[in-house]
Design an enzyme around this catalytic site. Structure first.
Site, PDB file in Angstrom:
ATOM      1  N   HIS A  32      -7.198   1.149  -5.993  1.00 19.29           N
ATOM      2  CA  HIS A  32      -7.977   0.539  -5.051  1.00 19.29           C
ATOM      3  C   HIS A  32      -8.415  -0.694  -5.831  1.00 19.29           C
ATOM      4  O   HIS A  32      -9.557  -0.918  -5.269  1.00 19.29           O
ATOM      5  CB  HIS A  32      -8.782   1.204  -3.910  1.00 19.29           C
ATOM      6  CG  HIS A  32      -8.239   0.382  -2.836  1.00 19.29           C
ATOM      7  ND1 HIS A  32      -7.839  -0.395  -2.842  1.00 19.29           N
ATOM      8  CD2 HIS A  32      -9.091   0.809  -1.722  1.00 19.29           C
ATOM      9  CE1 HIS A  32      -7.635  -1.163  -1.220  1.00 19.29           C
ATOM     10  NE2 HIS A  32      -8.914  -0.049  -0.969  1.00 19.29           N
ATOM     11  N   ARG A  42     -14.131  -8.274   0.970  1.00 16.91           N
ATOM     12  CA  ARG A  42     -12.827  -8.408   0.492  1.00 16.91           C
ATOM     13  C   ARG A  42     -12.063  -9.503   0.968  1.00 16.91           C
ATOM     14  O   ARG A  42     -11.198  -9.910   0.738  1.00 16.91           O
ATOM     15  CB  ARG A  42     -12.216  -7.165   1.901  1.00 16.91           C
ATOM     16  CG  ARG A  42     -12.300  -5.518   1.446  1.00 16.91           C
ATOM     17  CD  ARG A  42     -11.630  -5.010   0.069  1.00 16.91           C
ATOM     18  NE  ARG A  42     -10.231  -5.589   0.466  1.00 16.91           N
ATOM     19  CZ  ARG A  42      -9.914  -4.056   1.056  1.00 16.91           C
ATOM     20  NH1 ARG A  42      -9.699  -2.949   0.966  1.00 16.91           N
ATOM     21  NH2 ARG A  42      -8.370  -4.048   0.875  1.00 16.91           N
ATOM     22  N   CYS A  79     -16.121   2.344   0.211  1.00 24.23           N
ATOM     23  CA  CYS A  79     -14.980   1.486   0.620  1.00 24.23           C
ATOM     24  C   CYS A  79     -14.725   1.093   2.142  1.00 24.23           C
ATOM     25  O   CYS A  79     -13.944   0.416   2.369  1.00 24.23           O
ATOM     26  CB  CYS A  79     -14.350   1.058  -0.306  1.00 24.23           C
ATOM     27  SG  CYS A  79     -12.801   3.106   0.329  1.00 24.23           S
ATOM     28  N   GLN A 138     -10.266  -3.375  -3.225  1.00 25.66           N
ATOM     29  CA  GLN A 138     -11.362  -2.908  -2.958  1.00 25.66           C
ATOM     30  C   GLN A 138     -12.895  -3.773  -4.118  1.00 25.66           C
ATOM     31  O   GLN A 138     -13.789  -3.073  -4.065  1.00 25.66           O
ATOM     32  CB  GLN A 138     -11.255  -1.572  -2.279  1.00 25.66           C
ATOM     33  CG  GLN A 138     -12.866  -1.441  -1.913  1.00 25.66           C
ATOM     34  CD  GLN A 138     -13.364  -1.642  -0.626  1.00 25.66           C
ATOM     35  OE1 GLN A 138     -12.249  -1.740  -0.116  1.00 25.66           O
ATOM     36  NE2 GLN A 138     -14.260  -1.961  -0.701  1.00 25.66           N
ATOM     37  N   ARG A 183       0.983  -1.568  -0.131  1.00 23.37           N
ATOM     38  CA  ARG A 183       0.251  -0.573  -0.146  1.00 23.37           C
ATOM     39  C   ARG A 183       0.852   1.176   0.251  1.00 23.37           C
ATOM     40  O   ARG A 183       1.111   1.207   1.201  1.00 23.37           O
ATOM     41  CB  ARG A 183      -0.986   0.402   1.126  1.00 23.37           C
ATOM     42  CG  ARG A 183      -1.293   1.173   1.026  1.00 23.37           C
ATOM     43  CD  ARG A 183      -2.949   0.929   2.457  1.00 23.37           C
ATOM     44  NE  ARG A 183      -3.413   0.680   1.761  1.00 23.37           N
ATOM     45  CZ  ARG A 183      -5.007   0.863   2.720  1.00 23.37           C
ATOM     46  NH1 ARG A 183      -5.467   1.420   3.737  1.00 23.37           N
ATOM     47  NH2 ARG A 183      -6.114   0.463   1.452  1.00 23.37           N
ATOM     48  N   ASP A 202     -16.843   7.314  -2.101  1.00 20.51           N
ATOM     49  CA  ASP A 202     -15.197   7.233  -1.550  1.00 20.51           C
ATOM     50  C   ASP A 202     -15.926   8.779  -0.552  1.00 20.51           C
ATOM     51  O   ASP A 202     -16.252   9.872  -0.314  1.00 20.51           O
ATOM     52  CB  ASP A 202     -14.367   7.381  -2.302  1.00 20.51           C
ATOM     53  CG  ASP A 202     -13.049   7.228  -2.579  1.00 20.51           C
ATOM     54  OD1 ASP A 202     -12.843   6.809  -0.692  1.00 20.51           O
ATOM     55  OD2 ASP A 202     -12.333   6.900  -2.714  1.00 20.51           O
TER      56      ASP A 202
HETATM   57  N1  NVA Z   1     -10.051   6.887  -1.343  1.00 22.79           N
HETATM   58  C1  NVA Z   1      -9.601   6.486   0.143  1.00 22.79           C
HETATM   59  C2  NVA Z   1      -9.748   5.105  -0.048  1.00 22.79           C
HETATM   60  C3  NVA Z   1      -9.355   4.261   1.421  1.00 22.79           C
HETATM   61  C4  NVA Z   1     -10.025   3.607   1.367  1.00 22.79           C
HETATM   62  C5  NVA Z   1      -8.472   6.724   0.294  1.00 22.79           C
HETATM   63  O1  NVA Z   1      -7.031   6.710  -0.355  1.00 22.79           O
HETATM   64  O2  NVA Z   1      -8.025   7.379   1.477  1.00 22.79           O
HETATM   65  N1   CP Z   2     -11.736   0.159   2.270  1.00 20.67           N
HETATM   66  C1   CP Z   2      -9.839  -0.250   2.545  1.00 20.67           C
HETATM   67  O1   CP Z   2      -9.455  -0.294   1.823  1.00 20.67           O
HETATM   68  O2   CP Z   2      -9.923   0.145   4.819  1.00 20.67           O
HETATM   69  P1   CP Z   2      -8.077   0.073   5.006  1.00 20.67           P
HETATM   70  O3   CP Z   2      -7.635   2.195   4.333  1.00 20.67           O
HETATM   71  O4   CP Z   2      -8.882   0.690   6.622  1.00 20.67           O
HETATM   72  O5   CP Z   2      -7.526  -0.689   4.449  1.00 20.67           O
END
Ligand code: NVA
Ligand code: CP
Length: 294
Positions: A126, A279, A251, A129, A99, A211
């Site tokens: 993502h 997930r 998500c 997700q 990540r 989101d």
């Molecule tokens: N768009 C959000 C998704 C979190 C799972 C982010 O990148 O923070």
């Molecule tokens: N939806 C998602 O990826 O959540 P987290 O950021 O908690 O892993």
């Protein structure tokens, strides 16, 4: 040759079908130890709740082991290169989830790794997700092909960008609703329709998705984003304009009162907590597919 899963296009439409079929089986019968003795590294440059827990549970249920390493606790924080980290980690584990921020970091890491690398969220997408989201659509509405999905709010987010990539692969039509400046580039749209008006976009839709307005790494812009997106809240009035059978996805984490109301997250149209659960099931199928090369 190792296979990576950095974007949804890294699997063919047929492989996606197989993956969903396997995820349904694994959801029905969770106790299948197909990855006994295997290990998975989870490398995080950003915070996480679901991704960490679901991947740790996924590999554990399949008989393997997870090793979780926030990069802040690793030698990366003291200047070791991503490439050296990828090379070394590949000597210890069977797959790596990463990540990170920029997609260039993800690609450089994957090039240096000799085991499969999974994108666990980057600025550009993502994909794990969106797999869980579309699996949820299939579960709730029978299939994804031919459905109309509307994404409302920050349509330049990693989630929206993975939805744009998914639409031609899974055969659904995608509508985006966002103000100027919060839309994907024309090249990324891949046939998605864009409108500034969320009420128009949501008419008759099968699935309503949103989101957060401020993604991880964008905290300095939070105020400007709140102002620009304030008329894009997914609330009960908006959801009522979708099809009567429509489901709502997010998500998570959600900011109730910003991109979505509490009434929608916790209401009858919400499939958000099933989406979060899924997930686990899709990632088990993905780990099998990449590690065992199913
Ligand atoms: N768009 C959000 C998704 C979190 C799972 C982010 O990148 O923070
Ligand atoms: N939806 C998602 O990826 O959540 P987290 O950021 O908690 O892993």
């Amino acid at each position: 040759m190792k296979r990576d899963f950095l974007t949804l296009s890294d699997l063919s439409p047929d492989e996606h079908l197989l993956l969903f079929r396997r995820a349904h089986e694994l959801k029905k019968n969770a106790r299948q130890r197909t990855l006994e003795g295997r290990s998975l590294l989870l490398l995080f440059e950003k915070a996480s709740t679901r991704t960490r827990i679901s991947f740790e549970a996924a590999i554990g249920q399949l008989g393997g082991t997870a090793i979780t390493l926030p990069t802040a606790d690793s030698q990366i924080a003291r200047g070791e290169t991503l490439e050296d980290t990828a090379r070394v980690a590949s000597r210890y584990v069977d797959a790596i989830m990463f990540r990170t921020h920029g997609d260039e970091r993800l690609k450089a890491f994957a090039r240096a790794a000799t085991v499969p690398v999974i994108n666990g969220l980057s600025d550009g997408g993502h994909p794990v997700q969106v797999l869980a989201d579309l699996f949820t659509v299939e579960e709730k509405l029978g299939e994804t092909a031919g459905k109309t999905i509307v994404f409302i709010g920050d349509c330049a987010s990693n989630m929206a960008r993975s939805y744009c990539e998914a639409a031609p692969i899974f055969g659904f039509s995608l509508r985006l609703s966002a103000p100027e400046g919060y839309r994907p580039s024309a090249a990324e749209l891949r046939g998605a329709r864009v409108t500034a008006n969320p009420t128009e976009a949501v008419q008759g839709a099968d699935v309503v998705v949103t989101d957060v307005w401020t993604s991880m790494g964008q905290e300095a812009e939070a105020k400007a984003r709140l102002n620009a997106l304030s008329s894009y809240t997914v609330d009960e009035t908006l959801v009522a304009k979708a099809a009567p059978h429509a489901i709502v996805l997010h998500c998570l984490p959600a900011h109730r009162g910003e991109e979505i109301t509490a009434g929608v997250v916790d209401g009858p149209r919400s499939a958000i907590f099933d989406e979060a659960e899924n997930r686990l099931h899709v990632q088990k199928a993905l780990l099998e597919q990449l590690i065992l090369r199913r």
